[in-house]
Design a protein around this motif. Structure first.
Motif, PDB file in Angstrom:
ATOM      1  N   ALA A 151       0.818  -1.208   0.000  1.00  0.00           N
ATOM      2  CA  ALA A 151       0.000   0.000   0.000  1.00  0.00           C
ATOM      3  C   ALA A 151       0.852   1.259   0.000  1.00  0.00           C
ATOM      4  O   ALA A 151       0.346   2.348  -0.210  1.00  0.00           O
ATOM      5  N   MET A 152       2.149   1.115   0.243  1.00  0.00           N
ATOM      6  CA  MET A 152       3.008   2.283   0.328  1.00  0.00           C
ATOM      7  C   MET A 152       3.558   2.722  -1.022  1.00  0.00           C
ATOM      8  O   MET A 152       4.213   3.734  -1.116  1.00  0.00           O
ATOM      9  N   ASN A 153       3.296   1.981  -2.088  1.00  0.00           N
ATOM     10  CA  ASN A 153       3.889   2.281  -3.385  1.00  0.00           C
ATOM     11  C   ASN A 153       3.543   3.673  -3.906  1.00  0.00           C
ATOM     12  O   ASN A 153       4.314   4.264  -4.633  1.00  0.00           O
ATOM     13  N   ASN A 154       2.385   4.198  -3.582  1.00  0.00           N
ATOM     14  CA  ASN A 154       1.980   5.497  -4.111  1.00  0.00           C
ATOM     15  C   ASN A 154       2.179   6.631  -3.113  1.00  0.00           C
ATOM     16  O   ASN A 154       1.752   7.742  -3.364  1.00  0.00           O
ATOM     17  N   ASN A 155       2.782   6.366  -1.998  1.00  0.00           N
ATOM     18  CA  ASN A 155       3.021   7.384  -0.982  1.00  0.00           C
ATOM     19  C   ASN A 155       4.369   8.041  -1.201  1.00  0.00           C
ATOM     20  O   ASN A 155       5.229   7.538  -1.904  1.00  0.00           O
ATOM     21  N   THR A 156       4.541   9.167  -0.540  1.00  0.00           N
ATOM     22  CA  THR A 156       5.800   9.889  -0.647  1.00  0.00           C
ATOM     23  C   THR A 156       6.850   9.240   0.243  1.00  0.00           C
ATOM     24  O   THR A 156       6.598   8.920   1.397  1.00  0.00           O
ATOM     25  N   LEU A 157       8.021   9.079  -0.321  1.00  0.00           N
ATOM     26  CA  LEU A 157       9.137   8.434   0.357  1.00  0.00           C
ATOM     27  C   LEU A 157      10.276   9.420   0.492  1.00  0.00           C
ATOM     28  O   LEU A 157      10.681  10.045  -0.485  1.00  0.00           O
ATOM     29  N   ALA A 158      10.796   9.551   1.705  1.00  0.00           N
ATOM     30  CA  ALA A 158      12.002  10.346   1.935  1.00  0.00           C
ATOM     31  C   ALA A 158      13.175   9.382   2.063  1.00  0.00           C
ATOM     32  O   ALA A 158      13.042   8.320   2.685  1.00  0.00           O
ATOM     33  N   ILE A 159      14.293   9.733   1.477  1.00  0.00           N
ATOM     34  CA  ILE A 159      15.517   8.932   1.577  1.00  0.00           C
ATOM     35  C   ILE A 159      16.569   9.800   2.237  1.00  0.00           C
ATOM     36  O   ILE A 159      16.844  10.917   1.787  1.00  0.00           O
ATOM     37  N   PHE A 160      17.159   9.281   3.323  1.00  0.00           N
ATOM     38  CA  PHE A 160      18.197  10.015   4.030  1.00  0.00           C
ATOM     39  C   PHE A 160      19.256   9.061   4.540  1.00  0.00           C
ATOM     40  O   PHE A 160      18.927   8.064   5.145  1.00  0.00           O
ATOM     41  N   PRO A 161      20.517   9.388   4.346  1.00  0.00           N
ATOM     42  CA  PRO A 161      21.067  10.414   3.468  1.00  0.00           C
ATOM     43  C   PRO A 161      21.031   9.947   2.014  1.00  0.00           C
ATOM     44  O   PRO A 161      21.276   8.779   1.723  1.00  0.00           O
ATOM     45  N   ALA A 162      20.739  10.863   1.141  1.00  0.00           N
ATOM     46  CA  ALA A 162      20.529  10.527  -0.269  1.00  0.00           C
ATOM     47  C   ALA A 162      21.735  10.785  -1.148  1.00  0.00           C
ATOM     48  O   ALA A 162      21.716  10.434  -2.321  1.00  0.00           O
ATOM     49  N   SER A 163      22.776  11.392  -0.621  1.00  0.00           N
ATOM     50  CA  SER A 163      23.898  11.728  -1.502  1.00  0.00           C
ATOM     51  C   SER A 163      25.051  10.742  -1.436  1.00  0.00           C
ATOM     52  O   SER A 163      26.000  10.873  -2.193  1.00  0.00           O
ATOM     53  N   GLY A 183      22.458   5.661  -0.608  1.00  0.00           N
ATOM     54  CA  GLY A 183      21.319   6.528  -0.901  1.00  0.00           C
ATOM     55  C   GLY A 183      21.170   6.797  -2.381  1.00  0.00           C
ATOM     56  O   GLY A 183      20.073   6.748  -2.932  1.00  0.00           O
ATOM     57  N   GLY A 184      22.288   7.066  -3.041  1.00  0.00           N
ATOM     58  CA  GLY A 184      22.249   7.334  -4.477  1.00  0.00           C
ATOM     59  C   GLY A 184      21.761   6.150  -5.279  1.00  0.00           C
ATOM     60  O   GLY A 184      20.905   6.289  -6.156  1.00  0.00           O
ATOM     61  N   SER A 185      22.264   4.975  -4.974  1.00  0.00           N
ATOM     62  CA  SER A 185      21.816   3.797  -5.732  1.00  0.00           C
ATOM     63  C   SER A 185      20.368   3.461  -5.395  1.00  0.00           C
ATOM     64  O   SER A 185      19.626   2.981  -6.248  1.00  0.00           O
ATOM     65  N   THR A 186      19.948   3.755  -4.164  1.00  0.00           N
ATOM     66  CA  THR A 186      18.551   3.508  -3.792  1.00  0.00           C
ATOM     67  C   THR A 186      17.613   4.375  -4.614  1.00  0.00           C
ATOM     68  O   THR A 186      16.664   3.885  -5.220  1.00  0.00           O
ATOM     69  N   TYR A 187      17.871   5.679  -4.665  1.00  0.00           N
ATOM     70  CA  TYR A 187      16.928   6.523  -5.408  1.00  0.00           C
ATOM     71  C   TYR A 187      17.040   6.306  -6.913  1.00  0.00           C
ATOM     72  O   TYR A 187      16.041   6.389  -7.619  1.00  0.00           O
ATOM     73  N   ARG A 188      18.229   5.994  -7.416  1.00  0.00           N
ATOM     74  CA  ARG A 188      18.333   5.731  -8.860  1.00  0.00           C
ATOM     75  C   ARG A 188      17.477   4.526  -9.241  1.00  0.00           C
ATOM     76  O   ARG A 188      16.829   4.521 -10.289  1.00  0.00           O
ATOM     77  N   HIS A 189      17.448   3.523  -8.394  1.00  0.00           N
ATOM     78  CA  HIS A 189      16.620   2.346  -8.662  1.00  0.00           C
ATOM     79  C   HIS A 189      15.133   2.673  -8.467  1.00  0.00           C
ATOM     80  O   HIS A 189      14.317   2.370  -9.331  1.00  0.00           O
ATOM     81  N   LEU A 190      14.799   3.288  -7.365  1.00  0.00           N
ATOM     82  CA  LEU A 190      13.399   3.557  -7.059  1.00  0.00           C
ATOM     83  C   LEU A 190      12.742   4.498  -8.056  1.00  0.00           C
ATOM     84  O   LEU A 190      11.553   4.358  -8.348  1.00  0.00           O
ATOM     85  N   LEU A 191      13.504   5.444  -8.576  1.00  0.00           N
ATOM     86  CA  LEU A 191      12.899   6.404  -9.493  1.00  0.00           C
ATOM     87  C   LEU A 191      12.545   5.787 -10.841  1.00  0.00           C
ATOM     88  O   LEU A 191      11.865   6.422 -11.650  1.00  0.00           O
ATOM     89  N   ARG A 192      12.950   4.559 -11.063  1.00  0.00           N
ATOM     90  CA  ARG A 192      12.473   3.814 -12.240  1.00  0.00           C
ATOM     91  C   ARG A 192      11.114   3.181 -11.952  1.00  0.00           C
ATOM     92  O   ARG A 192      10.422   2.757 -12.861  1.00  0.00           O
ATOM     93  N   LEU A 193      10.756   3.123 -10.661  1.00  0.00           N
ATOM     94  CA  LEU A 193       9.549   2.407 -10.248  1.00  0.00           C
ATOM     95  C   LEU A 193       8.434   3.309  -9.725  1.00  0.00           C
ATOM     96  O   LEU A 193       7.267   2.920  -9.778  1.00  0.00           O
ATOM     97  N   ILE A 194       8.794   4.460  -9.178  1.00  0.00           N
ATOM     98  CA  ILE A 194       7.775   5.332  -8.593  1.00  0.00           C
ATOM     99  C   ILE A 194       7.900   6.745  -9.159  1.00  0.00           C
ATOM    100  O   ILE A 194       8.946   7.129  -9.670  1.00  0.00           O
TER     101      ILE A 194
END
Length: 164
Positions: A12-24, A28-39
């Motif tokens: 149920a969390m797929n459409n919610n806003t996700l904060a990633i910390f630390p993202a730089s 963190g970088g590989s997490t958001y690069r992967h996730l931004l292909r999905l959400i």
């Protein structure tokens, strides 16, 4: 991976806003690069000590970037505002008390900001989930942090967590 979802299924969390910390950093970088292909990028908040290090293409796509620093805890006070979930990457420190305290602070801020789920990226092989301490001094802060969201979930039924 340990996951407690209480009343909120992970799916149920797929459409919610996700904060990633630390993202730089690397994780963190590989997490958001992967996730931004999905959400949808508009559902992502990247909190980093150096927000300018986040590629402008992600910002142009709608990602929100914010400043936050484990070494300046006050910068986290509103960093996760508007997120339903926080992907918290462990603090790179060998100082047990300091490491646990800053990770605990970030989790407390997330709860205060209304986040209902925390994904905590711990260190591998910290324990079995029932282990209360570790012979490896470095691991103890992570075991302490892994137990902390369980305490919150016991007190706040709408809160859930995943330990990675």
């Amino acid at each position: 991976m340990q996951s407690v979802t209480n009343n909120l299924p992970i799916s149920a969390m797929n459409n919610n806003t996700l904060a990633i910390f630390p993202a730089s950093g690397g994780i963190g970088g590989s997490t958001y690069r992967h996730l931004l292909r999905l959400i949808d990028p508009k559902n992502v908040i990247l909190v980093a000590r150096t927000p300018s290090s986040i590629p402008s293409s992600y910002k142009d796509a709608g990602v929100v970037t914010r400043y936050g620093d484990y070494d300046k805890l006050e910068t986290l006070d509103n960093a996760f505002e508007g997120a339903q979930c926080l992907n918290l990457i462990s603090y790179a420190s060998i100082e047990h008390e300091r490491c646990f305290q800053v990770q605990k602070y970030a989790i407390d801020v997330a709860v205060k900001c209304g986040d209902t789920h925390v994904f905590y990226s711990s260190l591998g092989f910290a324990g079995t989930g029932t282990t209360t301490d570790s012979l490896a001094f470095l691991m103890q802060a992570h075991l302490d942090t892994e137990r902390y969201p369980a305490k919150i979930a016991a007190e706040i039924p709408s809160f859930s967590y995943t330990i990675v």
